[in-house]
Design an enzyme around this catalytic site. Structure first.
Site, mmCIF file in Angstrom:
data_model
loop_
_atom_site.group_PDB
_atom_site.id
_atom_site.type_symbol
_atom_site.label_atom_id
_atom_site.label_comp_id
_atom_site.label_asym_id
_atom_site.label_seq_id
_atom_site.Cartn_x
_atom_site.Cartn_y
_atom_site.Cartn_z
ATOM 1 N N ASP A 80 0.863 -1.187 0.000
ATOM 2 C CA ASP A 80 0.000 0.000 0.000
ATOM 3 C C ASP A 80 0.899 1.237 0.000
ATOM 4 O OD1 ASP A 80 -2.962 1.033 0.469
ATOM 5 O OD2 ASP A 80 -1.756 2.046 1.995
ATOM 6 N N HIS B 193 -6.936 -6.370 -1.129
ATOM 7 C CA HIS B 193 -5.903 -5.349 -0.949
ATOM 8 C C HIS B 193 -4.847 -5.719 0.082
ATOM 9 C CE1 HIS B 193 -4.025 -1.468 -0.906
ATOM 10 N NE2 HIS B 193 -4.296 -1.282 0.362
#
Length: 320
Positions: free
Chosen positions: A99, A298
């Protein structure tokens, strides 16, 4: 066994977790996370012969939270990584990020290739700087509703997320996971400014198997002082674009690895699928084609620790 301590780096005090001996591997978390997002990686990487260190990056967890928004630019964040490597007594390290940690890892390799033995990014692909400030691009494309633009409203997301920290984090982790209905379908994270973001997120009755109540406890504690430090990273997106002008057109040259999930919303951002497809041609030292994990959302290294650990260990041992 994972041990914890504080270390002075680049003008701030960072909390770090560490385990193992051997070549240094620095693991960089994203938003809204902490060092704990790598807890599945410590044991396997240490057993494979590496010294594993994961900081709470500035603005997160037990680390310092500078008050100035400008103190969270990409140059500060890269400076923290370089300073950490040297403070740990090393000249070089492998740098791995997920991320927001991925852009920090990629930029560390771009700006300071002399200290990076190899770089790996999870979810967010390598940076290729656009020709216009990113916030304006997203503002025009999505009428100001893209989450980057929402996060750039001073104090707004800070207040929304801090009302009930545990619920905020539970919703976030489920919403962006491969377990959420419709994950990876190309739905962009858009927000009604009058409603906020959390109101549109599902609050799961049962957490996914890979994200336990103990994980949520650890994460909630790390945000006990609020979200402002973490959100300040987003408030430097246009500043980062300005600061990195000297590297426009430059490519990451250290050996590289990219891993992502096919149900992760980030690789579906505008222009990103095309970038991922082109990476083997754009990256001179990409060691294999981008690794796509089926059914993964994610939270790459938490949702698919076995596959991520295998890919990282193969990559690291080849270069060690």
């Amino acid at each position: 066994m994972v041990e914890h301590r504080m270390i002075d780096v680049n003008g701030v005090r960072l909390h770090i977790a560490e385990e193992g001996e051997g070549p240094l591997v620095v693991l960089l978390h994203g938003f809204p996370e902490s060092w704990h997002s790598w807890h599945h990686q410590f044991g396997p990487l240490a057993a494979a012969g590496f010294r594993v260190v994961a900081p709470d990056q500035r603005g997160y967890g037990r680390s310092d939270r500078p008050a100035e928004v400008s103190a969270y630019s990409i140059l500060h964040l890269v400076g923290d990584v370089v300073g950490l490597i040297h403070a740990l007594g090393e000249e070089k390290a492998f740098v791995v990020g997920h991320d927001w940690g991925a852009p920090v890892a990629w930029h560390t390799a771009l700006l300071r290739p002399d200290v990076v033995r190899g770089v790996a990014g999870l979810s967010v692909p390598p940076p290729f700087r656009g020709t216009r400030p990113p916030l304006a691009v997203m503002d025009e494309r999505f009428d100001g509703r893209f989450y980057w633009n929402y996060f750039n409203q001073p104090g707004v997301a800070d207040a929304e997320f801090a009302q009930d920290t545990r619920t905020t984090l539970r919703k976030f982790f489920y919403m962006a996971s491969g377990d959420a209905p419709g994950a990876g379908a190309g739905n962009q994270p858009l927000i009604d400014p009058g409603q906020g973001w959390l109101a549109t997120m599902t609050d799961p009755e049962i957490l996914p198997d890979w994200f336990t109540e103990e994980d949520l406890d650890e994460l909630t504690e790390s945000f006990s002082q609020g979200f402002t430090g973490a959100l300040n990273w987003y408030r430097n997106i246009d500043r980062n674009w300005e600061l990195t002008a000297p590297w426009h057109g430059a490519v990451v040259r250290p050996p590289a690895l990219y891993v992502y999930g096919d149900r992760d919303p980030v690789p579906a951002f505008p222009g990103t699928p095309e970038l991922i497809a082109a990476l083997p041609d754009l990256m001179p030292n990409l060691r294999r084609k981008p690794v796509e994990l089926a059914g993964c959302g994610h939270w790459t290294q938490q949702e698919r620790p076995r596959e991520v650990n295998a890919a990282l260990i193969d990559f690291l041992t080849e270069l060690a």
